[in-house]
Design a protein around this motif. Sequence first.
Motif, PDB file in Angstrom:
ATOM      1  N   UNK A 102       0.806  -1.231   0.000  1.00 28.30           N
ATOM      2  CA  UNK A 102       0.000   0.000   0.000  1.00 28.30           C
ATOM      3  C   UNK A 102       0.838   1.280   0.000  1.00 28.30           C
ATOM      4  N   UNK A 103       2.118   1.170   0.276  1.00 25.16           N
ATOM      5  CA  UNK A 103       2.953   2.393   0.191  1.00 25.16           C
ATOM      6  C   UNK A 103       3.253   2.730  -1.266  1.00 25.16           C
ATOM      7  N   UNK A 104       3.172   1.710  -2.134  1.00 26.36           N
ATOM      8  CA  UNK A 104       3.512   1.928  -3.548  1.00 26.36           C
ATOM      9  C   UNK A 104       5.020   2.025  -3.753  1.00 26.36           C
ATOM     10  N   UNK A 105       5.807   1.715  -2.728  1.00 24.94           N
ATOM     11  CA  UNK A 105       7.267   1.804  -2.854  1.00 24.94           C
ATOM     12  C   UNK A 105       7.854   0.412  -3.115  1.00 24.94           C
ATOM     13  N   UNK A 106       9.062   0.368  -3.676  1.00 31.67           N
ATOM     14  CA  UNK A 106       9.692  -0.926  -3.939  1.00 31.67           C
ATOM     15  C   UNK A 106      10.202  -1.564  -2.646  1.00 31.67           C
ATOM     16  N   UNK A 107      10.681  -0.717  -1.739  1.00 32.62           N
ATOM     17  CA  UNK A 107      11.223  -1.228  -0.465  1.00 32.62           C
ATOM     18  C   UNK A 107      10.081  -1.466   0.525  1.00 32.62           C
ATOM     19  N   UNK A 108      10.036  -2.640   1.172  1.00 30.15           N
ATOM     20  CA  UNK A 108       9.013  -2.839   2.210  1.00 30.15           C
ATOM     21  C   UNK A 108       9.133  -1.741   3.273  1.00 30.15           C
ATOM     22  N   UNK A 109       8.001  -1.222   3.732  1.00 29.47           N
ATOM     23  CA  UNK A 109       8.010  -0.017   4.581  1.00 29.47           C
ATOM     24  C   UNK A 109       8.889  -0.154   5.833  1.00 29.47           C
ATOM     25  N   UNK A 110       8.974  -1.373   6.394  1.00 25.83           N
ATOM     26  CA  UNK A 110       9.780  -1.529   7.618  1.00 25.83           C
ATOM     27  C   UNK A 110      11.266  -1.260   7.368  1.00 25.83           C
ATOM     28  N   UNK A 118      19.653  -8.227   5.147  1.00 24.40           N
ATOM     29  CA  UNK A 118      19.420  -6.797   5.396  1.00 24.40           C
ATOM     30  C   UNK A 118      19.126  -6.571   6.877  1.00 24.40           C
ATOM     31  N   UNK A 119      18.289  -7.430   7.446  1.00 23.55           N
ATOM     32  CA  UNK A 119      17.921  -7.285   8.861  1.00 23.55           C
ATOM     33  C   UNK A 119      19.141  -7.458   9.761  1.00 23.55           C
ATOM     34  N   UNK A 120      19.980  -8.472   9.444  1.00 20.97           N
ATOM     35  CA  UNK A 120      21.177  -8.691  10.263  1.00 20.97           C
ATOM     36  C   UNK A 120      22.103  -7.488  10.179  1.00 20.97           C
ATOM     37  N   UNK A 121      22.171  -6.904   8.989  1.00 23.91           N
ATOM     38  CA  UNK A 121      23.018  -5.725   8.808  1.00 23.91           C
ATOM     39  C   UNK A 121      22.506  -4.543   9.644  1.00 23.91           C
ATOM     40  N   UNK A 122      21.192  -4.384   9.687  1.00 26.42           N
ATOM     41  CA  UNK A 122      20.598  -3.284  10.485  1.00 26.42           C
ATOM     42  C   UNK A 122      20.909  -3.494  11.972  1.00 26.42           C
ATOM     43  N   UNK A 123      20.779  -4.738  12.418  1.00 30.59           N
ATOM     44  CA  UNK A 123      21.045  -5.042  13.839  1.00 30.59           C
ATOM     45  C   UNK A 123      22.502  -4.712  14.188  1.00 30.59           C
ATOM     46  N   UNK A 124      23.380  -5.070  13.269  1.00 26.95           N
ATOM     47  CA  UNK A 124      24.794  -4.832  13.482  1.00 26.95           C
ATOM     48  C   UNK A 124      25.105  -3.321  13.461  1.00 26.95           C
ATOM     49  N   UNK A 125      24.563  -2.647  12.435  1.00 25.75           N
ATOM     50  CA  UNK A 125      24.891  -1.227  12.227  1.00 25.75           C
ATOM     51  C   UNK A 125      24.418  -0.350  13.390  1.00 25.75           C
ATOM     52  N   UNK A 126      23.223  -0.672  13.941  1.00 33.51           N
ATOM     53  CA  UNK A 126      22.668   0.191  14.979  1.00 33.51           C
ATOM     54  C   UNK A 126      22.801  -0.423  16.386  1.00 33.51           C
ATOM     55  N   UNK A 127      23.703  -1.410  16.478  1.00 30.15           N
ATOM     56  CA  UNK A 127      24.063  -2.005  17.778  1.00 30.15           C
ATOM     57  C   UNK A 127      22.852  -2.513  18.547  1.00 30.15           C
ATOM     58  N   UNK A 128      21.892  -3.122  17.849  1.00 26.86           N
ATOM     59  CA  UNK A 128      20.764  -3.699  18.585  1.00 26.86           C
ATOM     60  C   UNK A 128      21.218  -5.002  19.237  1.00 26.86           C
ATOM     61  N   UNK A 129      20.718  -5.210  20.433  1.00 30.12           N
ATOM     62  CA  UNK A 129      21.135  -6.407  21.174  1.00 30.12           C
ATOM     63  C   UNK A 129      19.914  -7.241  21.535  1.00 30.12           C
ATOM     64  N   UNK A 130      20.150  -8.489  21.819  1.00 28.58           N
ATOM     65  CA  UNK A 130      19.076  -9.346  22.312  1.00 28.58           C
ATOM     66  C   UNK A 130      17.930  -9.509  21.321  1.00 28.58           C
ATOM     67  N   UNK A 131      18.268  -9.476  20.032  1.00 31.92           N
ATOM     68  CA  UNK A 131      17.238  -9.605  18.998  1.00 31.92           C
ATOM     69  C   UNK A 131      17.434 -10.929  18.273  1.00 31.92           C
ATOM     70  N   UNK A 132      16.365 -11.699  18.210  1.00 34.64           N
ATOM     71  CA  UNK A 132      16.393 -12.952  17.454  1.00 34.64           C
ATOM     72  C   UNK A 132      15.618 -12.723  16.157  1.00 34.64           C
ATOM     73  N   UNK A 133      16.229 -13.093  15.027  1.00 32.48           N
ATOM     74  CA  UNK A 133      15.552 -12.891  13.743  1.00 32.48           C
ATOM     75  C   UNK A 133      15.082 -14.249  13.232  1.00 32.48           C
ATOM     76  N   UNK A 134      13.797 -14.340  12.876  1.00 29.00           N
ATOM     77  CA  UNK A 134      13.290 -15.606  12.324  1.00 29.00           C
ATOM     78  C   UNK A 134      12.579 -15.345  11.000  1.00 29.00           C
ATOM     79  N   UNK A 135      12.418 -16.411  10.221  1.00 25.93           N
ATOM     80  CA  UNK A 135      11.780 -16.283   8.912  1.00 25.93           C
ATOM     81  C   UNK A 135      10.282 -16.063   9.044  1.00 25.93           C
ATOM     82  N   UNK A 136       9.765 -15.240   8.149  1.00 22.48           N
ATOM     83  CA  UNK A 136       8.331 -14.980   8.144  1.00 22.48           C
ATOM     84  C   UNK A 136       7.572 -15.993   7.305  1.00 22.48           C
TER      85      UNK A 136
END
Length: 432
Positions: A43-51, A88-106
């Motif tokens: 619904x944003x009409x953008x190529x990149x998912x809004x998140x 991409x998500x792992x890179x964001x976690x690394x770049x912004x020093x997020x901790x204690x985050x588990x990433x799983x497949x949707x």
Amino acid sequence: MDRPVEPGHFSACEARLDKHIAGRCSVDFPVAVVLPAGGSGERTGLLTPKQFCTFLNRPLISYTIQTFERVPWIQSIVVVVAKESLDLMMDIIHRFHHRNVLVVHGGSTRHRSIFNGVRALSEGEGGTDRVKPKVVIIHDAVRPFVEEDFLLKITMAAKEQGAAGAIRPLVSTVIATTLEGYLDHSLERAMYRASEMPQGFIYDVIYQAYQRCSESDFEFGTECLHLALQYCGTNAKLIEGPPTLWKVTYKRDLAAAESVVKETLSQSACVVTGGSAQATELANALQRSMSALDMEVDVISDLMGDDAKSLSKEWNFIRVSVNSSCFSEVGKMLSALEEADRALLHPVVIIWVYLNVSEDGLSASEPMGGEPAAMMELATGAKLGNILVYGIQLHHSKEATLWGRSVEKVAQMSCALIRDRSPALTGQLLQA
Ligand SMILES: Nc1ccn([C@@H]2O[C@H](COP(=O)(O)OP(=O)(O)OP(=O)(O)O)[C@@H](O)[C@H]2O)c(=O)n1
Ligand SMILES: O=C(CO)[C@H](O)[C@H](O)COP(=O)(O)O
């Protein structure tokens, strides 16, 4: 049609929740959050998912993660992303020093994604020895603004009732249409609410609801609270939430989210005088004028000793210098901010105010020589580190009205620069 009823009547349960908050009770049971972020944002009409759309140099998902990271009683954060977004998500976690985050497949739908996240919390995914939470909060990754107090209300209500969710008054009336596109009937708006996020559940309730629900629920369902009721007989407590819980859905919502962040970053500024009497006089005048423009302003002479604490606060900075450029001072400020990692999550603003005073107290009008070029060079380097440097030049006047006007102009320009955070204007030496 009636307007939706505004909140006002507190139930016994809500009164207890408020007591919890007032007493800052600690949550003495494990709580986790699942952030579904596996959608494509059509619904944003953008190529990149809004998140993953970026504003102020940071993707939306990082703002949402930060919101939950700040809550000390939330033990783990599960982010659910589409397989192709994993790196991409792992890179964001690394770049912004997020901790204690588990990433799983949707999954292919929101419910499937959420169930994957919920399951990961009890199945030791990610090779961690996570404790199965008592309460799990589910919150769309594209709703970046939620306060700790509200999360606490949802969590405590979920623990007591088995499920709890945020609601908001409807802004438009809901109508049913006929197949031919005519009005069939309209609902009595005051009787209905919009279901928002966050929602909270006793872990076993939401886990079992997902285990028992049908393929059709997974495919077409949009409401977790409904699954808890239908499959576990758990009736959710509904709590009226603030308007900032809205979901980024359209492109314009990204601009709205950016302006909310900018507003929160623009509450306060710290004027550093370097100790000179004329700079202090200007700083005090700026403090009065900027306070009238709703900005809290502190005046300090330098960033040494106790005042070094200002570097770690969410301040913006104004450095005043009289008759001399203070690039080395601004440079020191830049290094200190970099060392404190202050610009990791948000761009920081430094405004260099150059006060020009002539010997006889009259306005000096000579141009500033090489200052603008040096200023541009400094600002260009700083921008790479997410620090926005602007300059404002003003001349001292002994004539009170003229002087007052100049100070007012500097105050207005400073507030505008801080609020707009425009990367395009960095390095400019503006005239007040
Ligand atoms: N298969 C899916 C679909 C949606 N979501 C997430 O569920 C949240 C709310 O859904 P929505 O706003 O509908 O997001 P999208 O499905 O991405 O948007 P659209 O409907 O416009 O495509 C979003 O954080 C989205 O990433 C998810 O995790 N997995
Ligand atoms: O707030 C909700 C939950 O009650 C919405 O149903 C949820 O955000 C799903 O969004 P959409 O149906 O727009 O994809």
